[in-house]
Design a protein around this motif. Sequence first.
Motif, PDB file in Angstrom:
ATOM      1  N   PHE A  36       0.861  -1.174   0.000  1.00 22.40           N
ATOM      2  CA  PHE A  36       0.000   0.000   0.000  1.00 22.40           C
ATOM      3  C   PHE A  36       0.901   1.229   0.000  1.00 22.40           C
ATOM      4  O   PHE A  36       2.098   1.134   0.276  1.00 22.40           O
ATOM      5  N   ARG A  37       0.340   2.378  -0.314  1.00 25.31           N
ATOM      6  CA  ARG A  37       1.122   3.600  -0.254  1.00 25.31           C
ATOM      7  C   ARG A  37       0.255   4.755   0.223  1.00 25.31           C
ATOM      8  O   ARG A  37      -0.970   4.749   0.057  1.00 25.31           O
ATOM      9  N   GLN A  38       0.921   5.724   0.815  1.00 26.96           N
ATOM     10  CA  GLN A  38       0.222   6.910   1.279  1.00 26.96           C
ATOM     11  C   GLN A  38       1.041   8.135   0.909  1.00 26.96           C
ATOM     12  O   GLN A  38       2.157   8.317   1.405  1.00 26.96           O
ATOM     13  N   GLU A  43      -5.140   9.654   1.386  1.00 31.30           N
ATOM     14  CA  GLU A  43      -5.397   8.434   2.133  1.00 31.30           C
ATOM     15  C   GLU A  43      -4.517   7.301   1.595  1.00 31.30           C
ATOM     16  O   GLU A  43      -4.073   7.317   0.445  1.00 31.30           O
ATOM     17  N   ARG A  44      -4.324   6.328   2.437  1.00 38.98           N
ATOM     18  CA  ARG A  44      -3.558   5.164   2.016  1.00 38.98           C
ATOM     19  C   ARG A  44      -4.327   4.407   0.937  1.00 38.98           C
ATOM     20  O   ARG A  44      -5.542   4.244   1.020  1.00 38.98           O
ATOM     21  N   GLU A  45      -3.604   3.922  -0.076  1.00 36.92           N
ATOM     22  CA  GLU A  45      -4.248   3.209  -1.168  1.00 36.92           C
ATOM     23  C   GLU A  45      -3.522   1.905  -1.479  1.00 36.92           C
ATOM     24  O   GLU A  45      -2.319   1.774  -1.264  1.00 36.92           O
ATOM     25  N   TYR A  93       5.568   3.766   1.274  1.00 36.16           N
ATOM     26  CA  TYR A  93       5.059   2.459   0.872  1.00 36.16           C
ATOM     27  C   TYR A  93       5.102   1.511   2.072  1.00 36.16           C
ATOM     28  O   TYR A  93       6.123   1.415   2.763  1.00 36.16           O
ATOM     29  N   TYR A  94       3.996   0.827   2.284  1.00 40.00           N
ATOM     30  CA  TYR A  94       3.865  -0.109   3.390  1.00 40.00           C
ATOM     31  C   TYR A  94       3.581  -1.511   2.860  1.00 40.00           C
ATOM     32  O   TYR A  94       2.771  -1.673   1.938  1.00 40.00           O
ATOM     33  N   TRP A 108       1.258  -4.929   9.574  1.00 40.61           N
ATOM     34  CA  TRP A 108       1.842  -3.873   8.741  1.00 40.61           C
ATOM     35  C   TRP A 108       3.312  -3.674   9.066  1.00 40.61           C
ATOM     36  O   TRP A 108       3.720  -3.769  10.230  1.00 40.61           O
ATOM     37  N   GLY A 111       6.943   0.972   6.796  1.00 40.73           N
ATOM     38  CA  GLY A 111       6.898   1.943   5.710  1.00 40.73           C
ATOM     39  C   GLY A 111       8.280   2.337   5.234  1.00 40.73           C
ATOM     40  O   GLY A 111       9.227   2.427   6.026  1.00 40.73           O
TER      41      GLY A 111
END
Length: 118
Positions: A36-38, A43-45, A93-94, A108, A111
């Motif tokens: 995922f990325r923010q 918002e995180r996507e 990026y997570y 999670w 990041g």
Amino acid sequence: VQLQASGGGLVQTGGSLRLSCAASGRTLSMYVMGWFRQAPGKEREFVASIRWSGGSTAYADSVKGRFTISRDNAKNTVHLQMNSLKPEDTAVYYCAAKYHASSSYGYWGQGTLVTVSS
């Protein structure tokens, strides 16, 4: 499971980076690992995911054809190869994991920052 992301950095538009996420702990029964990325102010996507068993993948439309997710089961590691990077890919990026198809991502990593300069 514990997740450790690495590989972020500064790259110019059109460049490439490879992110890695090392998993430790209860990895054998993982169902999916994802990225995922923010971006700042957003918002995180979802970016991409891969089934731990079987290897089927899914991608956000914004990264299809440019990013590739892969896994190394022997090393409990997932990679995200990012090519043709654009400034709009700039984000933290997570990596994340879940154990069931119907569950949310419950685990999670910390990041890693990707910055794409124009």
